[in-house]
Design a protein around this motif. Structure first.
Motif, short mmCIF file in Angstrom:
data_model
loop_
_atom_site.label_atom_id
_atom_site.label_comp_id
_atom_site.label_asym_id
_atom_site.label_seq_id
_atom_site.Cartn_x
_atom_site.Cartn_y
_atom_site.Cartn_z
N ILE A 1 -0.05 -8.55 2.25
CA ILE A 1 0.21 -7.11 2.30
C ILE A 1 1.65 -6.90 2.75
CG2 ILE A 1 -0.44 -4.95 3.42
CD1 ILE A 1 -3.30 -6.12 3.62
N ILE B 1 -3.26 -0.92 10.57
CA ILE B 1 -4.02 -2.01 9.92
C ILE B 1 -4.45 -3.05 10.95
CG2 ILE B 1 -3.97 -3.79 8.12
CD1 ILE B 1 -2.02 -2.22 6.56
N PRO C 1 0.79 -1.24 0.00
CA PRO C 1 0.00 0.00 0.00
C PRO C 1 0.82 1.29 0.00
CG PRO C 1 -0.09 -1.06 2.16
CD PRO C 1 0.64 -2.01 1.25
N LEU D 1 -7.60 -2.10 3.53
CA LEU D 1 -6.47 -2.96 3.91
C LEU D 1 -6.84 -3.86 5.09
CD1 LEU D 1 -3.64 -0.33 3.54
CD2 LEU D 1 -3.81 -2.46 2.23
#
Ligand SMILES: [Zn+2]
Length: 427
Positions: free
Chosen positions: A322, A349, A274, A312
């Motif tokens: 991720i 997250i 990300p 996410l």
């Protein structure tokens, strides 16, 4: 005879899901040849051709991997400023940054685009050839950008091709030509700019490459055995990644539930990196460069961050891979702070610190395309190791502190042995 190094009395985080354990690790030549559990006893000094290191309980773990690296972003405040550095200086800059990553414990990096056509390739070759120190590196192309999209930075009254940051194209045939050109240069990956980017004036939620252009790029790259990565902030651009089999999805900020469902369904085919540092720091830490918190641009990045985190968290819960890599190399996200991403993974997250560390180690081996050789401490794996003062599982933040990274080994050779001075920032 191969040189042997034995790390004794280490707290071993091996990059599998196992809890860390006390033990010793033996390295012969480039590889890890043994991992033994239990407190070390007996000899403390090596025989001929053998070096014994007493880790005194420090954590020995696989070297870190940054999944979104731009060696050629030169800590400037804009794409134009990055691109205007002359090629000679730019090459030296990249060499210096490569060493900085290694010094910070990153033994592998995935190039996420170069600011000039051959920069990544030249640096990768110099690292592999032993000319300069640096991490294992996957060299990327320039960003393949559409006219008026992210990466086409030239003002409207100037011929765009000559001056642009990205490799600017329009239409499938130009895309094909550009992909082939980068394959000719020797890249490992192809980078496509599918969506916009707020700071460049092209909204992040806009999708700027057409389906036809994307399809032909992937077809050409895959046909030659290369993987593709994409700047994909809009929901539609993430869907394009799934539709066309783009392996590495960068950003994925505005994923709606439909896009999430599609990524989850194909989760073994994709990695999501990300680049949270970019969103966090642009929204909150760029006031000195005119992006004042509360201003429209900072607010746009706050909103994008909120959307990204929402997506996410959902993708993480559903097992999507991720990975860290925060688009470092801008003035307010300078190179070297990359391990901050792990802190964001935990705090923002909701990953456990174990999951965050695995995202930078075991998943790093996977994204580098060498899951059986990189990212874990196991017999038969390459000896890419770092020795850390403290327990990063208790506190991932310590990986941001160079002085806590006591040693860095790549392929069985110390870049920095314990007790050796850290790389010094040039004045
Ligand atoms: Zn990037």
């Amino acid at each position: 005879m191969s040189q042997r190094v034995v790390f004794r009395n280490a707290n071993i985080f091996d990059g599998s899901c196992k809890a860390p354990f006390a033990g010793e690790v033996e390295v012969t030549g480039q590889e890890i040849t043994a991992v033994r559990r239990g407190r070390s006893t007996g000899r403390t000094r090596g025989g001929a051709g053998e070096q014994v290191i007493d880790c005194r309980g420090a954590t020995l773990m696989p070297g870190l991997c940054d999944a979104h690296t731009h060696f050629s972003w030169n800590d400037q405040p804009s794409l134009s400023a990055i691109q205007l550095m002359p090629p000679e200086e730019h090459t030296l800059w990249c060499a210096q940054v490569a060493e900085k990553y290694l010094d910070m414990g990153f033994t592998s990096c995935v190039g996420a685009a170069a600011a000039k056509p051959r920069l990544d390739v030249v640096i990768r070759n110099a690292i592999n050839g032993g000319q300069i120190p640096g991490p294992r590196y996957l060299a990327n192309s320039q960003e393949i950008a559409t006219v008026g999209g992210l990466g086409d930075v030239a003002p409207p009254h100037i011929e765009h091709e000559a001056l642009s940051f990205g490799a600017v194209v329009s239409g499938p045939e130009e895309v094909r030509r550009m992909v082939r050109r980068f394959i000719k240069y020797g890249v490992d990956l192809i980078k496509l700019n599918l969506s916009g980017e707020e700071i460049t004036g092209v909204p992040s939620a806009a999708t700027v490459m057409s389906d036809e252009e994307c399809a032909i790029a992937v077809k050409e790259a895959h046909g030659r055995g290369l993987r593709v990565c994409a700047h994909a902030r809009s929901g539609e651009s993430v869907r394009m990644c799934v539709r066309h089999g783009i392996e590495i999805i960068y950003h994925a900020s505005f994923v709606d539930d439909d896009a999430i469902r599609q990524v989850v369904k194909q989760r073994d085919q994709h990695f999501v990196a990300p680049g949270l540092a970019w969103l966090v720091c642009t929204a909150r830490e760029a006031a000195a460069w005119g992006i004042v918190p509360g201003s429209p641009l900072a607010n746009a990045y706050e909103a994008e961050l909120a959307a990204a985190l929402n997506g996410l968290r959902k993708m993480h819960r559903k097992g999507v891979r991720i990975l860290p890599g925060g688009d470092y190399g801008f003035a307010w996200t300078p190179h070297g702070r990359n391990a901050r991403d792990l802190e964001y993974f935990v705090d923002l997250i909701g990953m456990s610190s174990m999951e965050a560390l695995l995202s930078a180690t075991r998943l790093g081996g996977e994204i580098m395309g060498q899951p059986d050789k990189l990212g874990q401490i196991r017999a038969g794996y390459l000896a890419d190791l770092i020795l850390v003062d403290g327990d990063p599982l208790r506190e991932v933040r310590i990986l941001q502190d160079r002085s806590r990274i006591l040693a860095v080994m790549k392929g069985g050779s110390f870049y920095r042995a314990p007790g050796e001075k850290a790389w010094r920032e040039p004045r």
